[in-house]
Design an enzyme around this catalytic site. Sequence first.
Site, PDB file in Angstrom:
ATOM      1  N   CYS A  46       0.817  -1.215   0.000  1.00 13.71           N
ATOM      2  CA  CYS A  46       0.000   0.000   0.000  1.00 13.71           C
ATOM      3  C   CYS A  46       0.851   1.266   0.000  1.00 13.71           C
ATOM      4  O   CYS A  46       0.468   2.275  -0.599  1.00 13.71           O
ATOM      5  CB  CYS A  46      -0.906   0.006   1.214  1.00 13.71           C
ATOM      6  SG  CYS A  46      -1.747  -1.558   1.526  1.00 13.71           S
ATOM      7  N   ASP A  78      -3.416  -2.932   7.400  1.00 12.24           N
ATOM      8  CA  ASP A  78      -4.536  -3.636   8.009  1.00 12.24           C
ATOM      9  C   ASP A  78      -4.676  -5.068   7.501  1.00 12.24           C
ATOM     10  O   ASP A  78      -4.989  -5.978   8.269  1.00 12.24           O
ATOM     11  CB  ASP A  78      -5.835  -2.873   7.734  1.00 12.24           C
ATOM     12  CG  ASP A  78      -5.972  -1.649   8.617  1.00 12.24           C
ATOM     13  OD1 ASP A  78      -4.948  -1.190   9.151  1.00 12.24           O
ATOM     14  OD2 ASP A  78      -7.098  -1.152   8.766  1.00 12.24           O
ATOM     15  N   CYS A 119      -2.353   3.327   2.962  1.00 15.73           N
ATOM     16  CA  CYS A 119      -3.217   2.357   3.619  1.00 15.73           C
ATOM     17  C   CYS A 119      -4.231   3.039   4.546  1.00 15.73           C
ATOM     18  O   CYS A 119      -4.142   4.225   4.829  1.00 15.73           O
ATOM     19  CB  CYS A 119      -2.372   1.333   4.375  1.00 15.73           C
ATOM     20  SG  CYS A 119      -3.302  -0.151   4.865  1.00 15.73           S
ATOM     21  N   ASP A 120      -5.143   2.240   5.060  1.00 18.54           N
ATOM     22  CA  ASP A 120      -6.416   2.703   5.601  1.00 18.54           C
ATOM     23  C   ASP A 120      -6.352   3.908   6.547  1.00 18.54           C
ATOM     24  O   ASP A 120      -7.087   4.875   6.379  1.00 18.54           O
ATOM     25  CB  ASP A 120      -7.099   1.554   6.346  1.00 18.54           C
ATOM     26  CG  ASP A 120      -7.510   0.421   5.420  1.00 18.54           C
ATOM     27  OD1 ASP A 120      -7.149   0.463   4.240  1.00 18.54           O
ATOM     28  OD2 ASP A 120      -8.187  -0.501   5.889  1.00 18.54           O
ATOM     29  N   LYS A 121      -5.526   3.847   7.578  1.00 17.03           N
ATOM     30  CA  LYS A 121      -5.572   4.877   8.614  1.00 17.03           C
ATOM     31  C   LYS A 121      -4.714   6.085   8.289  1.00 17.03           C
ATOM     32  O   LYS A 121      -4.745   7.081   9.027  1.00 17.03           O
ATOM     33  CB  LYS A 121      -5.138   4.291   9.964  1.00 17.03           C
ATOM     34  CG  LYS A 121      -5.916   3.057  10.378  1.00 17.03           C
ATOM     35  CD  LYS A 121      -7.413   3.288  10.359  1.00 17.03           C
ATOM     36  CE  LYS A 121      -8.188   2.031  10.683  1.00 17.03           C
ATOM     37  NZ  LYS A 121      -8.098   0.965   9.669  1.00 17.03           N
ATOM     38  N   CYS A 191      -5.545  -1.649  -1.307  1.00 16.11           N
ATOM     39  CA  CYS A 191      -6.496  -2.677  -1.733  1.00 16.11           C
ATOM     40  C   CYS A 191      -7.466  -2.141  -2.787  1.00 16.11           C
ATOM     41  O   CYS A 191      -7.983  -1.027  -2.664  1.00 16.11           O
ATOM     42  CB  CYS A 191      -7.261  -3.201  -0.531  1.00 16.11           C
ATOM     43  SG  CYS A 191      -6.199  -3.970   0.708  1.00 16.11           S
ATOM     44  N   GLU A 443     -10.941  -4.913  13.329  1.00 13.29           N
ATOM     45  CA  GLU A 443     -11.823  -5.252  12.213  1.00 13.29           C
ATOM     46  C   GLU A 443     -12.034  -6.758  12.206  1.00 13.29           C
ATOM     47  O   GLU A 443     -11.118  -7.528  12.520  1.00 13.29           O
ATOM     48  CB  GLU A 443     -11.210  -4.801  10.889  1.00 13.29           C
ATOM     49  CG  GLU A 443     -11.157  -3.290  10.760  1.00 13.29           C
ATOM     50  CD  GLU A 443     -10.536  -2.844   9.445  1.00 13.29           C
ATOM     51  OE1 GLU A 443     -10.142  -3.711   8.639  1.00 13.29           O
ATOM     52  OE2 GLU A 443     -10.431  -1.625   9.233  1.00 13.29           O
ATOM     53  N   SER A 469     -13.782  -4.444   8.095  1.00 14.70           N
ATOM     54  CA  SER A 469     -13.039  -3.989   6.928  1.00 14.70           C
ATOM     55  C   SER A 469     -14.011  -3.458   5.894  1.00 14.70           C
ATOM     56  O   SER A 469     -15.176  -3.855   5.837  1.00 14.70           O
ATOM     57  CB  SER A 469     -12.247  -5.162   6.335  1.00 14.70           C
ATOM     58  OG  SER A 469     -11.840  -4.878   5.023  1.00 14.70           O
TER      59      SER A 469
END
Length: 553
Positions: A46, A78, A119-121, A191, A443, A469
């Site tokens: 990511c 994640d 990535c996510d955060k 992702c 998650e 997720s």
Amino acid sequence: MRSESVYSGVARAPNRAFMRAMGLGDKDLARPIVGVAVAWSEAGPCNIHTLTLGERAKEGVVAGGGTPRMFTTPLVIDGIAMGTEGMKYSLVSREVIANTVEMSVNAHGYDGFVGISGCDKTSPGIMMAMARLNIPSLIMYGGTTLPGYFKGSKVAIGDVYEAVGSHSAGKMTYDDLVTLEKNAIPTPGSCGGLYTANTMAAMTEALGLALPGSASPPAVDAKRTEFAFESGKALMNLLEAGIKPRDILSFEAFENAVSVLMAMGGSTNAVLHLLAIAHEASVNLSLDDFELLSNRVPEIVNMKPGGEYTMAELHQVGGVALIMQKLLKANLLNGETLTVTGKTLRKNLEELKIETPRNQSVVRDVDSPMYPYGGIRILKGSLAPLGSVVKASASKVKSHKGPARVFNSEEEAFNAVMNKRIQSGDVIIIRYEGPKGGPGMREMLAVTAAVVGQGLGEQVALVTDGRFSGATRGMMVGHVAPEAYVGGPIALVNDGDEVVVDAENCRLDLLVDNKALEERRAEWIQPKPKYNSGLLSQYSKLVGGAEVGAVLS
């Protein structure tokens, strides 16, 4: 400029000496000194490429007349932490990222900064820092991976998680599972589906904190490096104009972001993150605002996990800007909000030249939606008095009533699913996984994907005070508040209790009379903390509830 207090005058000769040791001269030190905050790590694909984007952003800063200083933030991948104790650090990392940016920018007296996320955060963490610091700044997402292919069909990482459940149910061979594993993520980038990273990328544009069109190009697209350069230049324009994040982050800007979230049917995590960003910006956003807009804005985007397409394919038809153009035309966005271009959202969208292919089916018109309501619904009731969240559009079933199967951890529930102890009609309850109780609000993708992979996705419901997720689909309700650890009703559920999940009427109810619940409450004892030292212990003492974004007090 802020940097003058650190780098100007006789008393600051020692400070300048450190800068000169890195090759900076008088001209460099006379210019605005700005940060380039790069969320980078070799932990996963990511963010593996973001240092290159940071270097390109530095070039844009120099072209705009500034002196850039790049630094990195830590992060959690994640998808790698998923299903393990490591996932407890995921939401924690959002606060660590925000704190890292604040620390680096303030400690070194930077005049502004560009944030490069992945990535996510990382996107919400950087935006929280922008709102908190309130100095000229903007964000650019590092980009999505391209879709993978398995037996001629497009796949993303969510398909691999579900394949684990399929394999456990005897529906997929081990060789096919390994082949899918090897082909699901073909390039650098986050992702590929409309999971949390790509959802939050869309939020950067919808809030007005990123350049128009910058959310959707894949990580390997040349447009990505072009946007990095332009973001560096745009920061210098913000400095000159004196535009700060809180000038942009009005309540109306958050309404726009929530509307885009509903229209896309994005990750439920975005609810937590938008609440947290609003908190940093001193904007009074609540779960009630999400529910109001969910009733007003239909879902018009056909993307994984509930639909067919990936972020790279959304980019091919016009990206997030196409979605916003359709919403603006239907009077579902406020076009007068300010953005980092110095122009209004309406002006940005009018100036973008989008060539949308004919007969594309990624983004529909508002009058022919995928789903008549927003993709995310806020459920309240006797089991969640302060609220809970479900991605209603990711399930064909909109209501479910059944007996509770109660588990006090994700691991317990996962083992029950993998050992086929969950039956059609059950309501899986996973508790003590909330912000304080987990701690860290893990998650539950490993569990939800296994349920779907076993063919139970439309036959059972799952309710948790943890998170999901963005790849989760099915009747899965998360963010139940108050959480079990603080004595919320979810702590009082017993095996066999009837639970009703009703996404259409926004209800989540435990069908147990008040007298019985009070008797249980009198016997309930708060569990001992799972961690007595270290980061997770610190976090559990400071974090608030999911209904306010799980922010630190």
